[in-house]
Scaffold this motif. Structure first.
Motif, PDB file in Angstrom:
ATOM      1  N   GLU A  50      22.600  -0.578 -80.150  1.00 54.06           N
ATOM      2  CA  GLU A  50      21.828   0.569 -80.613  1.00 54.06           C
ATOM      3  C   GLU A  50      20.525   0.713 -79.820  1.00 54.06           C
ATOM      4  O   GLU A  50      19.823  -0.262 -79.584  1.00 54.06           O
ATOM      5  N   THR A  51      20.215   1.928 -79.429  1.00 57.60           N
ATOM      6  CA  THR A  51      18.962   2.217 -78.737  1.00 57.60           C
ATOM      7  C   THR A  51      17.819   2.116 -79.742  1.00 57.60           C
ATOM      8  O   THR A  51      17.907   2.657 -80.840  1.00 57.60           O
ATOM      9  N   THR A  52      16.752   1.429 -79.350  1.00 55.21           N
ATOM     10  CA  THR A  52      15.618   1.273 -80.254  1.00 55.21           C
ATOM     11  C   THR A  52      14.561   2.335 -79.987  1.00 55.21           C
ATOM     12  O   THR A  52      14.562   3.008 -78.952  1.00 55.21           O
ATOM     13  N   SER A  59      11.839   5.116 -71.873  1.00 50.44           N
ATOM     14  CA  SER A  59      12.519   6.180 -71.113  1.00 50.44           C
ATOM     15  C   SER A  59      11.806   7.529 -71.223  1.00 50.44           C
ATOM     16  O   SER A  59      12.272   8.512 -70.646  1.00 50.44           O
ATOM     17  N   LYS A  60      10.707   7.555 -71.961  1.00 45.99           N
ATOM     18  CA  LYS A  60       9.895   8.773 -72.154  1.00 45.99           C
ATOM     19  C   LYS A  60      10.616   9.846 -72.976  1.00 45.99           C
ATOM     20  O   LYS A  60      10.237  11.008 -72.957  1.00 45.99           O
ATOM     21  N   GLU A  61      11.658   9.434 -73.731  1.00 46.21           N
ATOM     22  CA  GLU A  61      12.308  10.360 -74.658  1.00 46.21           C
ATOM     23  C   GLU A  61      11.417  10.625 -75.860  1.00 46.21           C
ATOM     24  O   GLU A  61      11.514  11.684 -76.480  1.00 46.21           O
ATOM     25  N   LEU A  62      10.595   9.638 -76.218  1.00 48.03           N
ATOM     26  CA  LEU A  62       9.630   9.780 -77.300  1.00 48.03           C
ATOM     27  C   LEU A  62       8.231   9.605 -76.735  1.00 48.03           C
ATOM     28  O   LEU A  62       8.015   8.757 -75.869  1.00 48.03           O
ATOM     29  N   HIS A  72       7.286  -4.159 -65.212  1.00 48.71           N
ATOM     30  CA  HIS A  72       7.835  -5.109 -66.176  1.00 48.71           C
ATOM     31  C   HIS A  72       7.569  -4.768 -67.629  1.00 48.71           C
ATOM     32  O   HIS A  72       8.337  -5.151 -68.505  1.00 48.71           O
ATOM     33  N   CYS A  73       6.439  -4.109 -67.894  1.00 44.47           N
ATOM     34  CA  CYS A  73       6.071  -3.890 -69.293  1.00 44.47           C
ATOM     35  C   CYS A  73       5.316  -2.593 -69.499  1.00 44.47           C
ATOM     36  O   CYS A  73       4.903  -1.927 -68.547  1.00 44.47           O
ATOM     37  N   LEU A  74       5.155  -2.274 -70.765  1.00 42.12           N
ATOM     38  CA  LEU A  74       4.501  -1.055 -71.196  1.00 42.12           C
ATOM     39  C   LEU A  74       3.610  -1.423 -72.381  1.00 42.12           C
ATOM     40  O   LEU A  74       4.007  -2.237 -73.223  1.00 42.12           O
ATOM     41  N   ALA A  75       2.420  -0.834 -72.444  1.00 42.61           N
ATOM     42  CA  ALA A  75       1.524  -1.053 -73.583  1.00 42.61           C
ATOM     43  C   ALA A  75       1.113   0.310 -74.125  1.00 42.61           C
ATOM     44  O   ALA A  75       0.850   1.243 -73.372  1.00 42.61           O
ATOM     45  N   PHE A  76       1.061   0.405 -75.447  1.00 40.78           N
ATOM     46  CA  PHE A  76       0.688   1.663 -76.084  1.00 40.78           C
ATOM     47  C   PHE A  76       0.064   1.387 -77.439  1.00 40.78           C
ATOM     48  O   PHE A  76       0.286   0.330 -78.045  1.00 40.78           O
ATOM     49  N   ARG A  93      12.602  -4.512 -70.097  1.00 39.92           N
ATOM     50  CA  ARG A  93      13.963  -5.034 -70.301  1.00 39.92           C
ATOM     51  C   ARG A  93      14.002  -5.585 -71.726  1.00 39.92           C
ATOM     52  O   ARG A  93      13.243  -6.467 -72.085  1.00 39.92           O
ATOM     53  N   ARG A  94      14.890  -5.026 -72.516  1.00 34.60           N
ATOM     54  CA  ARG A  94      14.908  -5.398 -73.927  1.00 34.60           C
ATOM     55  C   ARG A  94      15.358  -6.829 -74.153  1.00 34.60           C
ATOM     56  O   ARG A  94      16.415  -7.255 -73.693  1.00 34.60           O
ATOM     57  N   ILE A  95      14.532  -7.540 -74.878  1.00 33.56           N
ATOM     58  CA  ILE A  95      14.877  -8.815 -75.499  1.00 33.56           C
ATOM     59  C   ILE A  95      14.758  -8.499 -76.984  1.00 33.56           C
ATOM     60  O   ILE A  95      13.681  -8.108 -77.441  1.00 33.56           O
ATOM     61  N   PRO A  96      15.834  -8.592 -77.756  1.00 30.58           N
ATOM     62  CA  PRO A  96      15.784  -8.123 -79.147  1.00 30.58           C
ATOM     63  C   PRO A  96      14.734  -8.836 -80.015  1.00 30.58           C
ATOM     64  O   PRO A  96      14.039  -8.193 -80.770  1.00 30.58           O
ATOM     65  N   LEU A  97      14.668 -10.134 -79.923  1.00 30.94           N
ATOM     66  CA  LEU A  97      13.691 -10.903 -80.677  1.00 30.94           C
ATOM     67  C   LEU A  97      13.391 -12.187 -79.921  1.00 30.94           C
ATOM     68  O   LEU A  97      14.160 -12.599 -79.056  1.00 30.94           O
TER      69      LEU A  97
END
Length: 160
Positions: A50-52, A59-62, A72-76, A93-97
């Motif tokens: 599932e896309t989170t 992806s800038k969809e939201l 490597h990362c994003l901060a908001f 790169r998604r790491i779920p937990l």
């Protein structure tokens, strides 16, 4: 008002100090919000396909109030801040937990921590707290590893 608040709630709120006096009624929205986060975490099921919400921000969809981005990362800024300054650092790169990370993620995890430190030092020179929620009991509701950076006021101890 104090008589109506249970001793458990008073104990939970004893470290929240507003304008040099305890103002329990002003703190109730904070307590309700914590409870809703717990409920959200309990209801969220991890589905690796599932896309989170964070995938959609990457992806800038939201839209998001992005304060930093590299390869490597994003901060908001957090949309539901729990402190005067509250932002998130997430890997692209998604790491779920955190429990799902392994030796191959060592460099990315280090990059996240160093990015969190860099941004926190710029925005919070008096100090800050880093939080990583992991799993249901850790109150994780988005299964995409993220570091919360909170500050801008004296934080209480113990948390949670």
């Amino acid at each position: 008002m104090r008589a109506l608040i249970s001793s458990t709630l008073r104990t939970s709120l004893k470290f929240i100090h507003l304008q040099n006096s305890y103002n329990y009624s002003a703190c109730l929205p904070i307590v309700r919000n914590m409870s809703s986060e717990v409920e959200k975490a309990k209801k969220t099921k991890w589905n690796k396909h599932e896309t989170t919400l964070f995938d959609k921000i990457i992806s800038k969809e939201l839209p998001a109030d992005i304060i930093y981005e590299d390869e490597h990362c994003l901060a908001f800024n957090d949309i539901n801040p729990q402190a005067p300054t509250h932002f998130l650092v997430i890997p692209k790169r998604r790491i779920p937990l955190l429990d799902e990370s392994d030796e191959n993620d060592k460099e990315l995890l280090g990059t996240l921590m160093l990015t969190a430190k860099k941004l926190a030092k710029e925005r919070l020179p008096k100090g800050y707290r880093l939080v990583i929620n992991n799993g249901v009991h850790g109150c994780q509701s988005v299964y995409h590893l993220h570091i919360h950076i909170l500050g801008g006021r004296q934080l209480s101890w113990p948390p949670g």
